[in-house]
Design an enzyme around this catalytic site. Structure first.
Site, PDB file in Angstrom:
ATOM      1  N   HIS B 121      -1.011  -0.452  -1.195  1.00  0.00           N
ATOM      2  CA  HIS B 121      -0.581  -1.346  -2.228  1.00  0.00           C
ATOM      3  C   HIS B 121       0.856  -2.062  -1.667  1.00  0.00           C
ATOM      4  O   HIS B 121       1.645  -1.560  -0.942  1.00  0.00           O
ATOM      5  CB  HIS B 121      -0.136  -0.563  -3.446  1.00  0.00           C
ATOM      6  CG  HIS B 121       0.164  -1.346  -4.823  1.00  0.00           C
ATOM      7  ND1 HIS B 121       1.204  -1.992  -5.067  1.00  0.00           N
ATOM      8  CD2 HIS B 121      -0.674  -1.696  -5.848  1.00  0.00           C
ATOM      9  CE1 HIS B 121       1.386  -2.738  -6.039  1.00  0.00           C
ATOM     10  NE2 HIS B 121      -0.079  -2.326  -6.818  1.00  0.00           N
ATOM     11  N   ASP B 198       2.912   7.557  -1.825  1.00  0.00           N
ATOM     12  CA  ASP B 198       2.737   6.699  -3.123  1.00  0.00           C
ATOM     13  C   ASP B 198       1.940   7.481  -4.048  1.00  0.00           C
ATOM     14  O   ASP B 198       0.531   7.368  -3.643  1.00  0.00           O
ATOM     15  CB  ASP B 198       2.386   5.363  -2.710  1.00  0.00           C
ATOM     16  CG  ASP B 198       2.060   4.590  -3.741  1.00  0.00           C
ATOM     17  OD1 ASP B 198       2.335   4.998  -4.978  1.00  0.00           O
ATOM     18  OD2 ASP B 198       1.612   3.233  -3.719  1.00  0.00           O
ATOM     19  N   GLN B 201      -1.251   6.550  -7.952  1.00  0.00           N
ATOM     20  CA  GLN B 201      -2.841   6.562  -8.218  1.00  0.00           C
ATOM     21  C   GLN B 201      -3.000   8.201  -8.112  1.00  0.00           C
ATOM     22  O   GLN B 201      -4.329   8.432  -8.532  1.00  0.00           O
ATOM     23  CB  GLN B 201      -3.798   5.873  -7.478  1.00  0.00           C
ATOM     24  CG  GLN B 201      -3.658   4.231  -7.778  1.00  0.00           C
ATOM     25  CD  GLN B 201      -3.792   3.658  -8.982  1.00  0.00           C
ATOM     26  OE1 GLN B 201      -4.386   4.257  -9.934  1.00  0.00           O
ATOM     27  NE2 GLN B 201      -3.355   2.616  -9.471  1.00  0.00           N
ATOM     28  N   LYS B 224       0.729   4.206 -15.600  1.00  0.00           N
ATOM     29  CA  LYS B 224      -0.482   4.517 -14.890  1.00  0.00           C
ATOM     30  C   LYS B 224      -1.034   6.066 -15.580  1.00  0.00           C
ATOM     31  O   LYS B 224      -2.222   6.368 -14.922  1.00  0.00           O
ATOM     32  CB  LYS B 224      -0.349   4.694 -13.304  1.00  0.00           C
ATOM     33  CG  LYS B 224       0.127   3.436 -12.826  1.00  0.00           C
ATOM     34  CD  LYS B 224      -0.896   2.371 -11.982  1.00  0.00           C
ATOM     35  CE  LYS B 224      -0.187   1.626 -11.285  1.00  0.00           C
ATOM     36  NZ  LYS B 224      -0.846   0.157 -11.237  1.00  0.00           N
ATOM     37  N   CYS B 364      -3.105  -6.507  -5.273  1.00  0.00           N
ATOM     38  CA  CYS B 364      -2.043  -6.141  -4.479  1.00  0.00           C
ATOM     39  C   CYS B 364      -2.004  -5.316  -3.038  1.00  0.00           C
ATOM     40  O   CYS B 364      -1.526  -4.359  -2.786  1.00  0.00           O
ATOM     41  CB  CYS B 364      -1.086  -5.394  -5.500  1.00  0.00           C
ATOM     42  SG  CYS B 364      -0.462  -6.362  -6.807  1.00  0.00           S
TER      43      CYS B 364
HETATM   44  C1  LIG Z   1      -1.268   2.443  -5.349  1.00  0.00           C
HETATM   45  C2  LIG Z   1      -0.114   1.974  -6.095  1.00  0.00           C
HETATM   46  N1  LIG Z   1       1.331   2.030  -5.808  1.00  0.00           N
HETATM   47  C3  LIG Z   1       2.188   1.386  -6.524  1.00  0.00           C
HETATM   48  C4  LIG Z   1       1.897   0.509  -7.736  1.00  0.00           C
HETATM   49  C5  LIG Z   1       3.014  -0.003  -8.435  1.00  0.00           C
HETATM   50  O1  LIG Z   1       3.339   0.741  -9.595  1.00  0.00           O
HETATM   51  P1  LIG Z   1       4.456   0.127 -10.490  1.00  0.00           P
HETATM   52  O2  LIG Z   1       3.637  -0.822 -11.491  1.00  0.00           O
HETATM   53  O3  LIG Z   1       4.885   1.295 -11.284  1.00  0.00           O
HETATM   54  O4  LIG Z   1       5.425  -0.559  -9.775  1.00  0.00           O
HETATM   55  C6  LIG Z   1       0.414   0.697  -8.229  1.00  0.00           C
HETATM   56  C7  LIG Z   1       0.291  -0.009  -9.319  1.00  0.00           C
HETATM   57  O5  LIG Z   1       0.201  -1.265  -9.624  1.00  0.00           O
HETATM   58  C8  LIG Z   1      -0.643   1.152  -7.164  1.00  0.00           C
HETATM   59  O6  LIG Z   1      -1.920   1.330  -7.609  1.00  0.00           O
END
Ligand SMILES: Cc1ncc(COP(=O)(O)O)c(C=O)c1O
Lengths: 150, 408
Positions: B121, B198, B201, B224, B364
């Site tokens: 992401h 990360d 998810q 999430k 993204c």
């Molecule tokens: C894999 C992943 N990493 C990071 C993020 C970013 O998370 P946040 O919205 O808490 O900044 C997301 C979601 O948009 C995501 O799906």
């Protein structure tokens, strides 16, 4: 007609699948690029303006049917027209995309109604999040014409 | 079929109609819906306990602080760790930035390497691009195998002793592929590199024991996993949190402030400058309580089942291509696909007419889109409140899209 059928008129799908003037121009021309970062639609435009008339144009890009069909129809509508006429067209297009239901800026009796096929994009108004798709090519055209020093 | 259907009653928004049809919410990878206990916990805090935390001796201030810290300890238990190893951040993105700046700026220099995967992401890419620019460290990519999983077949070739950081996702928000955590941790540690997971998810969808994963840092995000927006967590091994410099200075994060220098509060407070999102922390705590009551094994089992069903039903749709592992033991419930020459935005618009919320775009993850050689995909993603019947509604709506586009 359902809202969906109104959005995805035959003519829109035709322009999406068979975009007019897709390609690039060689020789001296203007070039502008636009994109919608939120959805990834891309549109780029080569344009030749001679003595105040758009004599040639080509489009590149990728994206949804609305963004690409709007661009393709725009190509059909601008080549051979004077910059003044095209600016009028841009204004009319903007009006069409922003008016409320019920008004009709496309009254055929209106002097100088020049939208033609582009009227098919009226259905987009019912889908506010998609209006920016239809606008992309036009914003790019505006950039290109700005380079022409107008 | 595991039966979590009764939980739907806890989610007020699932009673909504969209365009005259019942909402079919298949966009939980973007953000999840919130159950009533989470909404109530936040309301109750504002109605009865609202005060700033960690300041002041009055009763409300103590109550607010207690609730805020209690939320921290619930979140810590949820990922099987100690409270001091959880720092609240604005979200997963903010937490990765804390690591990238706080560790990267202080440890990286020219000649060093940062390794990420092409399926990350933007939240786990762009901060590393920035740190690479500031420090001169080079950014290196891991590619994917033919199941869309980060390719670990030739790790020694990429992860050598120039590598200082390996940052990767626990589950792709696009392909659903699970990250090969063990292989990447082993490879990184064998060259003395640190690992950043990360977990945005992963943590919402599977039982996670932070201490057991072997990674050095992990981030995740409340919104999430049934919680509110605006809050997430940074987890680290104790020594990693100690050596991590705070990114933001201000109130709450200090020990002693002099005219020209200051000392920091102990971990985790040194990462929490300014008034934190208190109600959101409390909502986050209520969300992990909710998930804990359901049981993460049950959540994961439910998602595996519904994902298996979705993969099966979607493969019946002519001209549909799925981008992600077919094997449900190697993936979670984010399912990306394309349908003939219908652009994903058009698909999303068409199925929305039947009340179905799916996402369309690059999610993204533009480098991944380029890797997949598509401009965008459509994505349906599932969570504990989704039903098989909703998969059927999606498939019906996709068949309608085929008609609209003249594909038969
Ligand atoms: C894999 C992943 N990493 C990071 C993020 C970013 O998370 P946040 O919205 O808490 O900044 C997301 C979601 O948009 C995501 O799906």
């Amino acid at each position: 007609m359902s809202q969906l059928d109104e959005l995805y008129r035959e003519v829109i799908l035709d322009h999406y699948r068979n975009p007019r003037r897709r390609g690039t121009l060689s020789g001296n021309h203007l070039h502008a690029e636009g994109n919608n970062p939120s959805c990834g639609d891309e549109f780029a435009l080569d344009l030749v303006v001679e003595n105040g008339v758009i004599t040639d144009a080509a489009m590149q890009g990728q994206g949804c049917s609305i963004s690409q069909a709007s661009g393709s129809m725009m190509m059909d509508a601008i080549v051979g027209r004077s910059v003044d006429e095209v600016e009028d067209l841009m204004r009319k297009f903007k009006v069409m995309m922003t008016i409320e239901d019920g008004d009709d800026p496309l009254d055929p009796d209106r002097p100088g109604s020049v939208l033609g096929d582009l009227e098919a994009l009226q259905g987009v108004r019912k889908f506010p999040v998609r209006i920016k798709c239809a606008d992309l090519a036009w914003a790019t055209l505006e950039d290109a014409l700005a380079q022409a020093g107008r | 079929m595991s039966e979590l259907g009764h939980l739907r009653a806890d989610f007020p928004i699932l009673r909504r109609e969209i365009n005259g049809a019942p909402l079919v919410y298949l966009d939980s990878a973007a953000t999840t819906q919130k159950p009533q206990p989470v909404l109530d916990a936040m309301d109750e805090y504002y109605a009865n306990h609202n005060a700033n935390v960690h300041r002041g001796a009055h009763t409300l201030a103590a109550e607010a602080t207690e609730r805020y810290e209690d939320a921290r300890s619930r979140i810590a238990s949820f990922v099987d760790t100690a409270s001091a190893q959880i720092a609240f951040t604005r979200g997963a993105t903010a937490a990765i930035n804390v690591i990238a700046y706080g560790w990267g700026l202080n440890h990286l220099r020219e000649g060093d390497r940062i390794v990420v995967s092409v399926s990350e992401h933007h939240a786990n890419l762009v901060p590393w691009q920035m740190i690479s620019r500031y420090t001169g460290a080079e950014l290196i990519y891991l590619e994917l195998d033919d199941e869309f999983i980060i390719d670990t077949s030739n790790l020694e070739a990429v992860i050598d002793d120039r590598v200082r950081i390996v940052a990767f996702g626990g589950m792709s928000n696009v392909t659903g592929a699970l990250g090969p955590v063990d292989a990447l941790v082993d490879a990184a540690h064998s060259v003395g590199a640190i690992t950043v997971l990360d977990g945005a998810q992963l943590v919402p969808h599977a039982p996670v024991s932070a201490d057991d994963l072997g990674v050095d840092y992990m981030v995740f995000s409340a919104h999430k996993m049934l919680g509110p927006t605006g809050i997430g967590a940074l987890w680290g091994k104790p020594e990693r949190l100690e050596e991590l410099e705070p990114l933001e200075g201000g109130g709450e994060m200090i020990n002693i402030v002099e005219r020209y220098h200051s000392t920091w509060a102990p971990v985790p407070h040194k990462f929490e400058a300014g008034t934190p999102p208190i109600a959101e922390a409390i909502g986050f705590g209520a969300a992990v309580d909710y998930l804990g009551r359901v049981g993460m094994e049950a959540v994961a089992a439910h998602e595996r089942e519904i994902t298996a069903y979705a993969l099966e039903r979607l493969s019946e749709v002519p001209d549909l291509t799925i981008y992600g592992p077919k094997d449900v033991t190697k993936r979670g419930g984010a399912v990306s696909f394309s349908l003939g020459d219908i652009h994903p935005h058009d698909l999303a618009t068409i199925v929305d007419q039947d009340g179905v919320a799916i996402r369309a775009g690059h999610h993204c993850a533009r480098p991944l889109m380029q890797y997949l050689q598509v401009p965008a995909t459509a994505r349906a993603s599932f969570y504990l409140y989704n039903l098989r019947e909703e998969v059927d509604v999606l498939v019906g709506a996709l068949m309608k899209a085929r008609k609209v586009f003249g594909l038969g």
